[in-house]
Write an enzyme that holds these catalytic residues in place. Sequence first.
Site, PDB file in Angstrom:
ATOM      1  N   HIS A  89       0.835  -1.207   0.000  1.00  0.00           N
ATOM      2  CA  HIS A  89       0.000   0.000   0.000  1.00  0.00           C
ATOM      3  C   HIS A  89       0.873   1.263   0.000  1.00  0.00           C
ATOM      4  CE1 HIS A  89      -3.631   2.377   1.186  1.00  0.00           C
ATOM      5  NE2 HIS A  89      -2.687   3.171   1.671  1.00  0.00           N
ATOM      6  N   GLU A  90       1.768   1.323   0.968  1.00  0.00           N
ATOM      7  CA  GLU A  90       2.619   2.514   1.070  1.00  0.00           C
ATOM      8  C   GLU A  90       3.532   2.634  -0.142  1.00  0.00           C
ATOM      9  OE1 GLU A  90       1.655   4.623   3.036  1.00  0.00           O
ATOM     10  OE2 GLU A  90       0.444   3.323   4.313  1.00  0.00           O
ATOM     11  N   HIS A 115       1.770   4.424  -2.878  1.00  0.00           N
ATOM     12  CA  HIS A 115       1.868   5.882  -2.715  1.00  0.00           C
ATOM     13  C   HIS A 115       3.246   6.355  -3.165  1.00  0.00           C
ATOM     14  CE1 HIS A 115      -1.874   6.671  -0.709  1.00  0.00           C
ATOM     15  NE2 HIS A 115      -1.603   5.931   0.347  1.00  0.00           N
ATOM     16  N   HIS A 122       3.562   6.591  -6.860  1.00  0.00           N
ATOM     17  CA  HIS A 122       2.825   7.765  -7.333  1.00  0.00           C
ATOM     18  C   HIS A 122       3.726   9.002  -7.224  1.00  0.00           C
ATOM     19  CE1 HIS A 122      -1.488   9.723  -7.169  1.00  0.00           C
ATOM     20  NE2 HIS A 122      -0.926   9.858  -8.340  1.00  0.00           N
TER      21      HIS A 122
HETATM   22 ZN    ZN Z   1      -2.837   5.246   1.891  1.00  0.00          ZN
END
Ligand code: ZN
Length: 676
Positions: free
Chosen positions: A465-466, A469, A472
């Site tokens: 998940h991290e 990010h 991105h």
């Molecule tokens: Zn998040």
Amino acid sequence: MAAMENPLLADSELPRFGAITPEHVEPALREVLDAHREQIAALTRVSKPSFASVVEPLEAMQHRLTRTWSPVSHLNSVVNSPALRDSYNLCLPLLSDFQTDLAQSEPLYRAYARVAEQESASLTSAQRRLLELALRDFRLAGVALPRERKQRYKEIMTELTQLGAKFEENVLDATKAWSYPVSDRAMLAGLNDSIIAQAEKRAREAGQQGWLLGLDQPTYVAVLTDAESAQLRQAFYEAWSTRASDRGPNAGRWDNGPLMEKILALRHEAARLLDFANFAELALATRMARNPADVRELLDQLGAAARPAAERELAELTKFAGVEKLAPWDVSFWAEKLQRKLFSVSQEELRPYFPLPRVLQGLFGLVGRLFKISIRERQNAPTWHQDARLFDIENAAGAPVGSFYLDLYARSDKRSGAWMDECRGRMAFGGNRVRPVAYLVCNFLPPADGHPALLTHDDVVTLFHEFGHGLHHMLTSVDYPSIAGINGVAWDAVELPSQFLENFAWQPEVLQQLASHWQSGAPLPAATQQQLIGTRCFHAGLATLRQLEFALFDFQLHAEYDPARGARVLETLNDVRSRIAVIQPPDWNRFPHSFSHIFAGGYAAGYYSYKWAEVLAADAFAAFEESGVFNGQTAQRFLDSILSRGGSRDPLEAFIEFRGRKPDIAPLLRQHGMAS
Ligand code: ZN
């Protein structure tokens, strides 16, 4: 102190973490802000403002400010100390004053408006988008307000920043202040060895006999899930769910109740000053969701699909536990037992198969294959702690793209949870060339007793998940910091890349690359893997309702605030729960008091974003399932349409370009086994 001696002002490629002390913080920030105020004054005197003469210098200034401040806020989160906290807090009002002055500057607003009007035809679409967002934000900051209202608005913003920081501090202090001494080993039955070893170490360090269990997240989760002792589980549930409140073991000591009242009142007042009906409407002005009805419709649709599943799941669980009604501190415990019976696989038993080095290798291999990059650790880079590491990313041509720090283990001076934050943003215009750098922070159990850090599969999903990010932020191709990476991205679209990447951690082909027994090197047995994947749908109805409960609570709290009645935090929570929840917590539960997401973080009237983005992520991932999960063309399209574009385009248009149509909730329901 001379500027040259202040590491926060150094022009180094990366922050000089070893050299930064709390004494550097305020002088550095003051120096940068003073210089910026002078520069801005000069910019407002430019007679014919253009993109190059006004907008670009401001972009560079904001970049410099982030570069100075981000190491400070980062250190405050990962190696918190009283001295650093004081310096940090002292600086918050300075920072907020500056940002508000900037956002409320009429001359700058007029200059931007003029650039947008006169230069638009010759600008790139990213440049036009930058102006559009900037003008929107000027208006939302109250630039067009009469003087008195503007002044009031500014005061509110400053106070909200301080209240948010205080809220978070209270949660951190309340969490640290509580621990549970155990003298009888039998009390620890069910807990895994690493939790017990940590508790033993903690007791030794405190000069005590036996074991001392802390309220850190891994211990809390392990106790609620695994501890055979209902007394222990109840004590932890009570301590955790009453943190920073008027109830529980430290009742009243760090009570966030009055802060929540103030925060909600001020947010509402700010919204009214800008002529919005309430804070929820103000919040949606910058979101992908166009209006409150959009949000409620999505939450209602998901609620309708999840409710029957959740009722079924709870009935089955209650029957399995052999009781009339489950206590809240029994739910996770029995759920884990039921899950183990149904799937004969537990998070704790999976740990030996997910040694961190192997997981990282698998993750780096995956993103390398998808996005044609390679990742290498940089040795001997200065960091803030011996456990923190630095990695560099290169593209297929071997050119550097960006870097990231990993700080993955739980510590007592570290904020709980997991997050990605910006260290440096990408900047590429004029003479400026800066590559993006990210912080990736988690709270995993550290290595111990001769073994590497061993992750649960939940941990693996968190890491993915991290890292989503992080990608991105780091794979952005946008040149202007205010719309590069996660900047300028609507809050309800910002979790798309993170939740998208999570999906890969559930794919058999990917799991094979991630899992290997830390001692024997054996792969995760096929049956175990199949069982693990099966757990994804386990209690998906209950989990969905829980998230919807948080989302509706948050949204309603902000959408229905009425100054005459006050915040009504607990009433609102009860109202939402009575409509949606199938598990009713005890009335002394004070969950809102530690709900930092909405009171101290950026998720106010935005918690729904998780579900919103989950729909986008599941639908985007479905495109990979349709073409093969490693499909390079699909990955390239995802990179080109969404991932690398940051805030430089409208999120709905970006999604439609990638998927060929609007988002659909069906893939998410299917993923959770709730498709009708
Ligand atoms: Zn998040």
